[in-house]
Design a protein around this motif. Structure first.
Motif, PDB file in Angstrom:
ATOM      1  N   ILE A 176     -23.427  -3.046  -6.891  1.00 23.73           N
ATOM      2  CA  ILE A 176     -22.388  -2.100  -7.103  1.00 23.73           C
ATOM      3  C   ILE A 176     -23.393  -0.691  -6.776  1.00 23.73           C
ATOM      4  N   PHE A 177     -24.526  -0.831  -7.562  1.00 24.59           N
ATOM      5  CA  PHE A 177     -25.325   0.520  -7.650  1.00 24.59           C
ATOM      6  C   PHE A 177     -25.970   0.534  -6.288  1.00 24.59           C
ATOM      7  N   ARG A 178     -26.296  -0.517  -5.403  1.00 22.98           N
ATOM      8  CA  ARG A 178     -26.909  -0.360  -4.203  1.00 22.98           C
ATOM      9  C   ARG A 178     -25.840   0.218  -3.270  1.00 22.98           C
ATOM     10  N   TYR A 179     -24.643  -0.278  -3.196  1.00 25.87           N
ATOM     11  CA  TYR A 179     -23.607   0.374  -2.493  1.00 25.87           C
ATOM     12  C   TYR A 179     -23.449   1.753  -2.645  1.00 25.87           C
ATOM     13  N   VAL A 180     -23.549   2.222  -4.194  1.00 25.92           N
ATOM     14  CA  VAL A 180     -23.306   3.494  -4.305  1.00 25.92           C
ATOM     15  C   VAL A 180     -24.505   4.556  -3.681  1.00 25.92           C
ATOM     16  N   VAL A 181     -25.417   4.020  -3.661  1.00 23.03           N
ATOM     17  CA  VAL A 181     -26.898   4.538  -3.224  1.00 23.03           C
ATOM     18  C   VAL A 181     -26.793   4.799  -1.487  1.00 23.03           C
ATOM     19  N   VAL A 182     -26.001   3.824  -0.881  1.00 23.58           N
ATOM     20  CA  VAL A 182     -26.034   3.673   0.605  1.00 23.58           C
ATOM     21  C   VAL A 182     -24.734   4.386   1.019  1.00 23.58           C
ATOM     22  N   SER A 183     -23.689   4.348   0.538  1.00 25.06           N
ATOM     23  CA  SER A 183     -22.466   5.153   0.914  1.00 25.06           C
ATOM     24  C   SER A 183     -22.047   6.336   0.163  1.00 25.06           C
ATOM     25  N   LYS A 184     -22.533   6.742  -1.206  1.00 24.60           N
ATOM     26  CA  LYS A 184     -22.389   7.864  -1.619  1.00 24.60           C
ATOM     27  C   LYS A 184     -23.498   8.636  -1.761  1.00 24.60           C
ATOM     28  N   PRO A 185     -24.448   9.108  -0.876  1.00 24.89           N
ATOM     29  CA  PRO A 185     -25.781   9.701  -1.187  1.00 24.89           C
ATOM     30  C   PRO A 185     -25.648  10.803  -2.182  1.00 24.89           C
ATOM     31  N   LEU A 186     -24.702  11.377  -2.244  1.00 26.59           N
ATOM     32  CA  LEU A 186     -24.451  12.541  -3.245  1.00 26.59           C
ATOM     33  C   LEU A 186     -24.583  12.028  -4.782  1.00 26.59           C
ATOM     34  N   VAL A 193     -19.153  -8.234  -5.033  1.00 29.25           N
ATOM     35  CA  VAL A 193     -20.511  -8.242  -4.449  1.00 29.25           C
ATOM     36  C   VAL A 193     -19.988  -8.531  -2.769  1.00 29.25           C
ATOM     37  N   PHE A 194     -19.045  -9.251  -2.341  1.00 32.78           N
ATOM     38  CA  PHE A 194     -18.772  -9.406  -0.973  1.00 32.78           C
ATOM     39  C   PHE A 194     -18.313  -8.082  -0.675  1.00 32.78           C
ATOM     40  N   MET A 195     -17.489  -7.364  -1.258  1.00 34.31           N
ATOM     41  CA  MET A 195     -16.956  -6.087  -0.731  1.00 34.31           C
ATOM     42  C   MET A 195     -18.299  -4.993  -0.940  1.00 34.31           C
ATOM     43  N   CYS A 196     -19.081  -4.866  -1.673  1.00 36.82           N
ATOM     44  CA  CYS A 196     -20.176  -4.166  -1.546  1.00 36.82           C
ATOM     45  C   CYS A 196     -21.190  -4.418  -0.212  1.00 36.82           C
ATOM     46  N   GLY A 215     -19.242  -3.008   2.664  1.00 35.40           N
ATOM     47  CA  GLY A 215     -19.380  -1.531   2.587  1.00 35.40           C
ATOM     48  C   GLY A 215     -20.705  -1.184   3.065  1.00 35.40           C
ATOM     49  N   ILE A 216     -21.902  -1.944   2.687  1.00 37.03           N
ATOM     50  CA  ILE A 216     -23.159  -1.520   3.055  1.00 37.03           C
ATOM     51  C   ILE A 216     -23.505  -1.657   4.481  1.00 37.03           C
ATOM     52  N   VAL A 217     -23.067  -2.754   4.931  1.00 31.62           N
ATOM     53  CA  VAL A 217     -23.089  -3.231   6.133  1.00 31.62           C
ATOM     54  C   VAL A 217     -22.194  -2.182   7.434  1.00 31.62           C
ATOM     55  N   LYS A 218     -21.049  -2.050   6.929  1.00 32.70           N
ATOM     56  CA  LYS A 218     -20.459  -0.778   7.698  1.00 32.70           C
ATOM     57  C   LYS A 218     -21.160   0.463   7.880  1.00 32.70           C
ATOM     58  N   GLN A 219     -21.627   0.866   6.633  1.00 31.98           N
ATOM     59  CA  GLN A 219     -22.288   2.254   6.446  1.00 31.98           C
ATOM     60  C   GLN A 219     -23.533   2.013   7.466  1.00 31.98           C
ATOM     61  N   LEU A 220     -24.197   1.069   7.377  1.00 36.88           N
ATOM     62  CA  LEU A 220     -25.629   1.143   8.059  1.00 36.88           C
ATOM     63  C   LEU A 220     -25.161   1.127   9.656  1.00 36.88           C
ATOM     64  N   ALA A 221     -23.951   0.511   9.945  1.00 39.90           N
ATOM     65  CA  ALA A 221     -23.816   0.497  11.348  1.00 39.90           C
ATOM     66  C   ALA A 221     -23.297   1.655  11.846  1.00 39.90           C
ATOM     67  N   ASN A 222     -22.689   2.476  10.966  1.00 39.51           N
ATOM     68  CA  ASN A 222     -21.991   3.696  11.623  1.00 39.51           C
ATOM     69  C   ASN A 222     -22.697   4.956  11.248  1.00 39.51           C
ATOM     70  N   ARG A 282     -29.518  -3.470   1.787  1.00 45.17           N
ATOM     71  CA  ARG A 282     -28.772  -4.768   2.442  1.00 45.17           C
ATOM     72  C   ARG A 282     -29.451  -5.837   2.137  1.00 45.17           C
ATOM     73  N   ARG A 283     -30.662  -5.957   2.069  1.00 48.83           N
ATOM     74  CA  ARG A 283     -31.640  -7.223   1.810  1.00 48.83           C
ATOM     75  C   ARG A 283     -31.205  -7.667   0.392  1.00 48.83           C
ATOM     76  N   VAL A 284     -31.416  -6.701  -0.620  1.00 49.60           N
ATOM     77  CA  VAL A 284     -30.907  -7.019  -1.873  1.00 49.60           C
ATOM     78  C   VAL A 284     -29.493  -7.743  -2.079  1.00 49.60           C
ATOM     79  N   THR A 285     -28.574  -7.120  -1.389  1.00 52.55           N
ATOM     80  CA  THR A 285     -26.969  -7.465  -1.636  1.00 52.55           C
ATOM     81  C   THR A 285     -27.089  -8.860  -0.914  1.00 52.55           C
ATOM     82  N   VAL A 286     -27.665  -8.997   0.173  1.00 51.42           N
ATOM     83  CA  VAL A 286     -27.553 -10.428   0.688  1.00 51.42           C
ATOM     84  C   VAL A 286     -28.191 -11.567  -0.019  1.00 51.42           C
ATOM     85  N   LEU A 287     -29.270 -11.208  -0.713  1.00 54.36           N
ATOM     86  CA  LEU A 287     -30.023 -12.233  -1.592  1.00 54.36           C
ATOM     87  C   LEU A 287     -28.964 -12.533  -2.914  1.00 54.36           C
TER      88      LEU A 287
END
Length: 329
Positions: A113-123, A197-200, A203-210, A223-228
Motif C-alpha cells: 500500500i505504501f509503495r502504491y501511494v508513493v508511485v500513484s500519489k506523489p503529493l 496487494v494485487f490491486m496495488c 495500480g503501480i503497473v498502470k501508473q508506470l505505463a502511463n 514495482r519490484r517490491v510489489t512483484v516480490l
C-alpha cells in the motif's frame, strides 16, 4: 473414514520424521543469521528511519520470533513426535507459526500500500514516509494479527497417542464445529490482503505505463517490491491455506479413504515449511527496498575484507622483519 484400508500409506509420518526437521533446520539457520543481520543494519546504519524502515524492522522481528521456535519443533519431530515441554510451550510454538504467518501477510500488505501511494500519489509520498505513519501501521498490524489468531490458543492442545504426548498442529486438532473459524481466518487473514496487494500491483503497473518518469529508481523499485510480495503470497501462503482447508475436510469426512487422507496430510506437511520460507523472501525484500540497505549490508563484508588484508600485511611485516635479522652465512 476408512482407517482400516489395507492400501493405506504412512507417507505423512515419514514426512514428519525426515522432511520437517531438515526443512525447519534450514529455515532456522538462514532465518536467524539473516534477520539478526538485517535488524542490526537497521538499528546501527540506517537511522533516521522512515515508515518503510519501521515496517521492515517489525517484519524482521516477526520472522526472528518465528525462527527462534524452530529448535523446539526440530527436536519434537526428530524424536518421533514426543512432546516433553508441557502444554504452554506447545501452544506458544504453534501460536508463533501463525503469528508469523498472519503478521507477515499484514506487514507485506502495508508495504504494498505504501509503495502504491508513493508511485500513484506523489503529493502524499512524503506524508506516508513519515515515521508516525510507520508506527501507526505497525501498531495496527500487531493488534490485528493477535486478534486474528488468539482463538487458536483455546484450540491447540496436547494429546496422548500410542503412549506418547503429542503437540498437534492447528489443522490436526481443530474441532469440526469450529471450521467456520478457518474459513473466516482464510478470508480475512489471507484472501483480503491478497486482493489488496494485487490491486496495488495493478495500480503501480498502470501508473508506470502511463505516467512520466516511468524508469525512475523509486518507481522501478516500487514495482519490484510489489512483484516480490505477490510472489510470496502465491508461492508461500496460497498452498498452505488451500491444503489446510483440505486437511481439515479430509479429517472429518466419513467417505474419504485412508490413502487420500494420508496423502492430503503429507501435502499439508510440505506446505507448512513452505509458508515459513517467506522469511527467505523477506531477506531479499530488504535489499530491494533501497540502495541504502544494500550499501550498509555490503559495507560489513568490505570492512571484514579490509581487516583481513590488514592482518595479512601486519603478519607479513613481522615475518620480513624476523627474516631480515638472520645473519647470512
Amino acid at each position: 473414514m476408512a482407517s482400516a484400508d489395507h492400501n493405506c500409506t504412512n507417507i505423512d509420518q515419514l514426512m514428519k520424521r525426515y522432511y520437517l526437521p531438515v526443512a525447519y533446520g534450514i529455515i532456522f539457520i538462514v532465518g536467524l543469521v539473516g534477520n539478526v543481520t538485517s535488524i542490526s543494519i537497521y538499528m546501527t546504519k540506517l537511522r533516521p528511519w522512515k515508515s518503510s524502515s519501521i515496517i521492515m524492522v517489525n517484519l524482521a522481528l516477526t520472522d526472528l520470533l518465528y525462527v527462534l521456535s524452530m529448535p523446539f519443533l526440530i527436536h519434537y519431530y526428530s524424536n518421533g513426535e514426543s512432546w516433553t515441554l508441557g502444554d504452554f510451550m506447545c501452544r506458544f510454538v504453534r501460536f508463533g507459526f501463525h503469528f508469523n504467518l498472519y503478521g507477515s501477510i499484514l506487514f507485506l500488505t502495508c508495504l504494498a500500500i505504501f509503495r502504491y501511494v508513493v508511485v500513484s500519489k506523489p503529493l502524499r509520498a512524503a506524508q506516508v514516509q513519515r515515521k508516525l505513519c510507520g508506527i501507526i501501521a505497525c501498531s495496527v498490524v500487531w493488534i490485528v494479527a493477535v486478534a486474528e489468531i488468539a482463538p487458536m490458543l483455546t484450540m491447540i492442545s496436547l494429546d496422548e497417542r500410542d503412549n506418547k504426548t503429542v503437540c498437534l498442529d492447528f489443522a490436526s486438532t481443530i474441532p469440526f464445529d469450529l471450521r467456520w473459524y478457518v474459513w473466516l481466518l482464510t478470508a480475512l487473514g489471507f484472501l483480503l490482503p491478497l486482493v489488496v496487494v494485487f490491486m496495488c500491483y495493478i495500480g503501480i503497473v498502470k501508473q508506470l505505463a502511463n505516467g512520466p518518469h516511468t524508469n525512475s529508481p523509486c518507481r522501478v523499485r516500487a514495482r519490484r517490491v510489489t512483484v516480490l510480495i505477490l510472489v510470496v503470497f502465491v508461492a508461500c501462503f496460497l498452498p498452505y491455506h488451500i491444503l489446510r482447508v483440505l486437511r481439515i475436510k479430509t479429517r472429518h469426512s466419513e467417505d474419504v479413504t485412508c490413502m487420500v487422507e494420508h496423502v492430503v496430510h503429507a501435502a499439508y506437511i510440505i506446505s507448512r515449511p513452505l509458508a515459513g520460507l517467506n522469511t527467505f523472501f523477506n531477506l531479499v525484500l530488504y535489499t530491494l527496498s533501497g540502495d541504502t540497505f544494500r550499501r550498509a549490508f555490503l559495507s560489513i563484508f568490505y570492512r571484514e575484507c579490509w581487516l583481513t588484508k590488514a592482518r595479512s600485511l601486519v603478519h607479513l611485516a613481522i615475518i620480513s622483519k624476523r627474516d631480515s635479522g638472520i645473519p647470512a652465512g
